[in-house]
Design a protein around this motif. Structure first.
Motif, short mmCIF file in Angstrom:
data_model
loop_
_atom_site.label_atom_id
_atom_site.label_comp_id
_atom_site.label_asym_id
_atom_site.label_seq_id
_atom_site.Cartn_x
_atom_site.Cartn_y
_atom_site.Cartn_z
N GLN A 64 40.42 12.48 5.77
CA GLN A 64 39.92 11.15 5.45
C GLN A 64 39.41 10.46 6.70
N ARG A 65 40.13 10.60 7.82
CA ARG A 65 39.70 9.97 9.06
C ARG A 65 38.34 10.50 9.52
N LEU A 66 38.16 11.82 9.40
CA LEU A 66 36.89 12.42 9.81
C LEU A 66 35.76 11.97 8.90
N LEU A 67 36.01 11.93 7.59
CA LEU A 67 34.97 11.53 6.64
C LEU A 67 34.55 10.08 6.87
N GLU A 68 35.54 9.19 7.02
CA GLU A 68 35.21 7.79 7.27
C GLU A 68 34.44 7.62 8.58
N SER A 69 34.84 8.37 9.59
CA SER A 69 34.18 8.26 10.89
C SER A 69 32.72 8.70 10.79
N LEU A 70 32.46 9.81 10.11
CA LEU A 70 31.09 10.30 9.97
C LEU A 70 30.23 9.30 9.21
N ILE A 71 30.80 8.71 8.15
CA ILE A 71 30.03 7.76 7.34
C ILE A 71 29.69 6.51 8.13
N PHE A 72 30.69 5.91 8.76
CA PHE A 72 30.46 4.63 9.43
C PHE A 72 29.72 4.79 10.75
N LEU A 73 29.89 5.92 11.41
CA LEU A 73 29.09 6.17 12.60
C LEU A 73 27.62 6.33 12.23
N SER A 74 27.36 7.02 11.12
CA SER A 74 25.97 7.17 10.66
C SER A 74 25.38 5.82 10.26
N VAL A 75 26.17 5.02 9.53
CA VAL A 75 25.69 3.69 9.13
C VAL A 75 25.44 2.83 10.36
N GLY A 76 26.33 2.88 11.34
CA GLY A 76 26.16 2.08 12.54
C GLY A 76 24.92 2.47 13.33
N ILE A 77 24.69 3.77 13.48
CA ILE A 77 23.51 4.23 14.23
C ILE A 77 22.23 3.82 13.52
N VAL A 78 22.21 3.94 12.19
CA VAL A 78 21.03 3.53 11.42
C VAL A 78 20.78 2.03 11.57
N GLU A 79 21.85 1.25 11.50
CA GLU A 79 21.69 -0.21 11.65
C GLU A 79 21.17 -0.57 13.04
N ILE A 80 21.66 0.10 14.07
CA ILE A 80 21.20 -0.17 15.43
C ILE A 80 19.72 0.16 15.58
N LEU A 81 19.33 1.34 15.13
CA LEU A 81 17.93 1.76 15.28
C LEU A 81 17.00 0.87 14.47
N LEU A 82 17.40 0.55 13.24
CA LEU A 82 16.56 -0.27 12.38
C LEU A 82 16.41 -1.68 12.93
N SER A 83 17.51 -2.28 13.35
CA SER A 83 17.44 -3.66 13.85
C SER A 83 16.71 -3.73 15.19
N LEU A 84 16.89 -2.74 16.05
CA LEU A 84 16.17 -2.74 17.32
C LEU A 84 14.67 -2.61 17.09
N GLY A 85 14.28 -1.78 16.13
CA GLY A 85 12.85 -1.66 15.83
C GLY A 85 12.27 -2.96 15.32
N LYS A 86 12.98 -3.63 14.44
CA LYS A 86 12.49 -4.91 13.89
C LYS A 86 12.45 -5.99 14.96
N LEU A 87 13.51 -6.06 15.78
CA LEU A 87 13.56 -7.08 16.82
C LEU A 87 12.49 -6.87 17.88
N ARG A 88 12.23 -5.62 18.21
CA ARG A 88 11.18 -5.32 19.19
C ARG A 88 9.81 -5.76 18.66
N HIS A 89 9.61 -5.58 17.38
CA HIS A 89 8.33 -5.97 16.77
C HIS A 89 8.21 -7.49 16.67
N LEU A 90 9.31 -8.17 16.32
CA LEU A 90 9.26 -9.60 16.10
C LEU A 90 9.17 -10.39 17.40
N HIS A 91 9.81 -9.87 18.46
CA HIS A 91 9.92 -10.63 19.69
C HIS A 91 9.03 -10.09 20.81
#
Length: 277
Positions: A64-91
């Protein structure tokens, strides 16, 4: 009973064959490492529920610990890349305009006083952690208040967290580069959420498993956790995401609603008194 950091030292292979000419160096190096680990988490008492220990580290199954880690690490990396791309374009245009402006160093008494105050508070917090041999707790986003404390440590804890509100409000009133994004823009909040997931499910979780210290409740839930159970990290990830998304906006709303009241109060104080004959 306090934790002994010997379990980590047992994992370190002996390299005495590299120091045959200086027989005392490995012992001194090992002793120094033992002292370092003792300063880091030797004062953490696993007998208190939620502090850590073998039972806390085994609260969740490895699968369970490994599964949760893989899911939330993937979600976190996607959120970082997506938000950085949007912020770079907006600002991008705002950054170009800022770089074209002449850079003038502006200092103020309030800014310097606030900086000195922050350094003093953080220095006191670090001193308390060294005195109680719980330096590892400095890695917590929100410092854990243990039951065994030195005098005034609890006050420093609350003062430090009050400053988390004082500093943003002070910077908001200065304006300029500290002007917040529109209320409908949640990309900065999404970026913060992504970093939160990556930091917790990588650094804090790995260090917690190695040292058996429950850093920010990544090994087992707190006793007072209303979602106590095997899915507590799922619940925590959900409500902390909501808080991260909304809390910053609430601070901005409170600031903008308080400014007119403050200005009105200052105007009333500056009104000249009427002369009574």
């Amino acid at each position: 009973m306090f934790r002994q950091p010997g379990r980590i030292l047992a994992l370190i292979p002996s390299c005495s064959y590299l120091f045959l000419e200086k027989r005392h160096r490995p012992a001194m190096s090992r002793y120094s490492l033992h002292n370092l680990l003792d300063w880091m988490y030797g004062g953490v008492d696993p007998s208190f529920a939620g502090n850590g220990g073998p039972e806390c580290a085994a609260f969740l199954s490895g699968k369970q610990r490994l599964l949760e880690s893989l899911i939330f690490l993937s979600v976190g990396i996607v959120e970082i890349l997506l938000s950085l791309g949007k912020l770079r374009h907006l600002h991008l245009r705002e950054l170009e305009n800022l770089l074209q402006q002449p850079q003038t160093k502006q200092e103020s008494l309030g800014k310097n006083v606030l900086l000195v105050l922050l350094c003093l508070i953080f220095g006191l917090e670090v001193g308390f952690k060294f005195a109680t041999r719980t330096v590892i707790y400095l890695l917590n986003p929100c410092h854990v208040v243990t039951m065994m404390q030195l005098p005034f440590e609890m006050e420093i804890y609350y003062i430090q967290h009050v400053m988390l509100y004082v500093v943003p409000i002070y910077l908001l009133q200065k304006g300029g580069i500290y002007t917040p994004e529109p209320l409908c823009n949640f990309w900065w909040a999404l970026l913060s959420t992504g970093f939160m997931f990556v930091y917790h499910f990588s650094i804090l979780q790995v260090l917690g498993l190695v040292t058996e210290v429950n850093l920010n409740n990544m090994l087992c839930p707190a006793v007072s956790d209303p979602f106590y159970g095997p899915w507590y990290r799922i619940w925590a990830s959900g409500h902390q995401t909501v808080m991260t998304m909304t809390h910053g906006k609430l601070v901005i709303l409170l600031f903008h609603s308080a400014v007119p009241i403050f200005k009105c109060s200052m105007d009333l104080l500056r009104l000249p008194a009427k002369k009574i004959d």
